[in-house]
Design an enzyme around this catalytic site. Structure first.
Site, PDB file in Angstrom:
ATOM      1  N   THR A  77    -118.544  41.398  43.664  1.00  0.00           N
ATOM      2  CA  THR A  77    -117.151  41.833  43.837  1.00  0.00           C
ATOM      3  C   THR A  77    -116.152  40.788  43.364  1.00  0.00           C
ATOM      4  O   THR A  77    -116.518  39.688  43.008  1.00  0.00           O
ATOM      5  CB  THR A  77    -116.876  42.159  45.317  1.00  0.00           C
ATOM      6  OG1 THR A  77    -117.305  41.061  46.105  1.00  0.00           O
ATOM      7  CG2 THR A  77    -117.620  43.401  45.703  1.00  0.00           C
ATOM      8  N   THR A 128    -130.974  33.140  34.484  1.00  0.00           N
ATOM      9  CA  THR A 128    -129.913  33.819  33.729  1.00  0.00           C
ATOM     10  C   THR A 128    -129.214  32.775  32.942  1.00  0.00           C
ATOM     11  O   THR A 128    -128.121  32.340  33.228  1.00  0.00           O
ATOM     12  CB  THR A 128    -128.854  34.551  34.533  1.00  0.00           C
ATOM     13  OG1 THR A 128    -129.480  35.590  35.247  1.00  0.00           O
ATOM     14  CG2 THR A 128    -127.836  35.230  33.616  1.00  0.00           C
TER      15      THR A 128
END
Lengths: 392, 392
Positions: free
Chosen positions: B392, B184
């Site tokens: 989160t 990524t």
């Protein structure tokens, strides 16, 4: 037909086998660090070893012996006798020839730090403490531990239809370095079944694929991986199917025990890949999942990050398509061939599943009939702690 | 001959290019999360994308466009638009067609969580905040960050012998999931050199091998890896060798910045493998080292565990022999073709080397002429912390 009944005697379940563990001062504070397995009768020996090109001296020594019968294995922990070259093999010969024991073609096996010569004097002195009449498999299983947090042993009694029966038992050590292509794992299996070396080797090679070669802790393959299977034929009994199933039960149990005891592991996860182009591709995908750091840390965090699972399948190189893939946590499907079923409510349900000590992540690739089950664990802070300073 | 001079304008170093980052409310607390790169002139575009089979919607969208000229890239962080199927591509089309900007064949690029649909309204509103006259490469480089701890940009001015000159500049994001086969990672490179698409693509393909494809943080390959190179020819200047060297400098610098900023990384290690059967085997061995969890945790623990290095080489599958291998930490040889040079004194010296932020581990396999340099980092508690609860 046959019956396979659990027993708790480890390698001493098989008739005529003896074992014990002692302290030779290799580990600190008098912990057990040497073990033996002894059979009154000579045994046929089947084996599987690491594929690591730097395989350790004990493995080279065993190979040098050829397919001889043996009735004795001596095992030490704390020193792997790896990267020690010809001197490492000479050390083994010296140690074995200095032993006072009357044994046939003794085999040595080692686990521990790489690149340090065997402490020969301590090991020779240790062998003097061996009492070949001892039947303490548990003690042997403790002595071969390195970073294992609990000893690993199991045994079964196999009753055949004709009233005859045989036994099979094993001890093992695992923990770090557990890898799809074996690991610093040692496993010693005894049986009193009447089986030929060739047949035993064939069965062992097959069973290892779905057991020790299906597990992963950190994707590294060690220099010392060893599975030794000794058969002394004492029972006179044998049935191929029953033997194969019992051997699978032994090795499957110990393989999962190794994963459960992976360094710092808190969870045992089964990765069930189906619908792959073939079994080989299913195996590649399943092992990619069990090896993925991102998946392993998500497991540790109990984070149902199915996107990382999809990404890992995609990166594994097997045939896979976004629109054909299905991903489930236990029986809960979170992604179904292009449809994202994962929402806030499902996230809660998945998180509950992930709090369990054991669960299954299933991926149906939807392209063929291939399937494979791999077993892995999570990766947490303990793993880092254990491995950042292993040698000291 | 030519001169390559460092400048600090990032993608805006190239004439006619503009860039900026804004906050569209995708990240918390008003952090920048959308960026653009704009060129007044149409650009030729060269590209390299992830090899992940689950490649994200923006990559599929770009491929659908074919080899068109473009003058605009919009980038968002926080959402990868991956595993979103055809809807993901439709979302991109809707977002781009709703933009008030007069641009040619706009390209979209995304990074962030996998498996969540693009927040279209926020992104369309975000694009309304773009001011195409802005020249703030730093702001753009900040907006594309995910778990990066610092922004990454660089640029060079290349002076040719005939007095002409061109510029090349880039921004990038990296951190987690950095892998030998890309990651990524996003990298956007601009140049005002007068270069054809075909030649630019050929050079990019070559340079990527020894830069972005030689680095590793965790061995995972993401769904969104993207390198885009835009050339608007504005300078009228070009020299193939100079261009290639400048592009290498840009990509090499950014690749190492990504490793340095690997999740929780504290060390940048160069793995130099030589004497391999061929370059391909050297690459396999070097990347096995940079990917090995056991090596990475030993680095973190500043533990000169050369045995793990030998074991990893042995496990990598390349031709290697215990008696031909040499292992060094910087210039200190610890293992020389069968001879263990590592002792208590050398351990202290090695530990000092490993306390450095940067060092080199060299392995000479002694079997041929192949060589490769890979770059990796250590793995510590921070990595686990960041990845255990990424979403989160």
């Amino acid at each position: 037909m046959y019956n396979i009944i659990y027993s708790s005697l480890g390698v001493c379940a098989s008739k005529g086998f003896f074992a014990d563990g002692i302290s030779a001062g290799l580990k600190k504070e008098g912990a057990k660090d040497m073990a033996f397995i002894y059979s009154e009768d000579e045994c046929e020996v089947a084996s599987v070893f690491t594929t690591n090109k730097m395989c350790a001296a004990p493995i080279r020594h065993f190979r040098e012996m050829g397919n001889v019968k043996s009735n004795f294995i001596v095992i030490n922990s704390k020193n792997a006798n790896a990267m020690t070259g010809k001197a490492g093999i000479e050390d083994i010969k010296e140690v074995l020839s200095n032993s006072p024991l009357h044994v046939k073609n003794p085999i040595m096996s080692s686990t521990g730090v790489i690149g340090v010569r065997l402490p020969k004097v301590k090991i020779i002195e240790g062998m003097k403490l061996f009492d070949l009449r001892k039947r303490d498999s548990s003690s042997a299983s403790r002595a071969i531990m390195t970073t294992d947090t609990f000893p690993k042993e199991i045994s079964f009694n196999v009753k055949l239809d004709d009233g005859s029966s045989f036994n099979i038992g094993a001890i093992a050590k695992g923990a770090g370095m557990i890898n799809p292509a074996m690991a610093t794992m040692l496993c010693f299996i005894t049986t009193d079944a009447k089986v030929s070396r060739a047949e035993m080797q064939e069965i062992l090679d097959e069973v290892v694929k779905t057991t020790f070669n299906a597990i992963s802790v950190d994707g590294d393959t060690s220099t010392n991986d060893t599975v030794l299977l000794l058969a002394n034929s004492r029972s006179g009994a044998y049935d191929k199917e029953a033997f194969k199933e019992a051997l699978f039960k032994v090795m499957h149990f110990l393989a999962l025990e190794m994963v459960r005891d992976g360094e710092g592991a808190t969870k045992l996860v089964t990765y069930k890949v189906s619908g792959a182009r073939d079994d080989r591709e299913a195996e590649i995908a399943a092992k990619a999942l069990s090896d993925s750091l991102l998946v392993k840390t998500a497991l540790f965090g109990e984070d149902p990050n199915w996107g990382r699972i999809a990404s890992t399948i995609g990166a594994s190189g097997v045939e896979a398509y976004e629109e054909k893939l299905k991903i489930s946590f236990d029986n809960l499907c979170v992604y179904d061939r292009g449809e994202i079923l994962f929402d806030a409510e499902m996230e809660k349900k998945c998180a509950v599943i992930m709090q369990h000590k054991k669960f299954t992540i299933s991926c149906d690739l939807g392209v063929g009939e291939g399937s494979f089950k791999a077993y892995g664990c999570d990766l947490g802070h303990e793993y880092v702690k254990i491995n950042a300073d292993y040698r000291t």
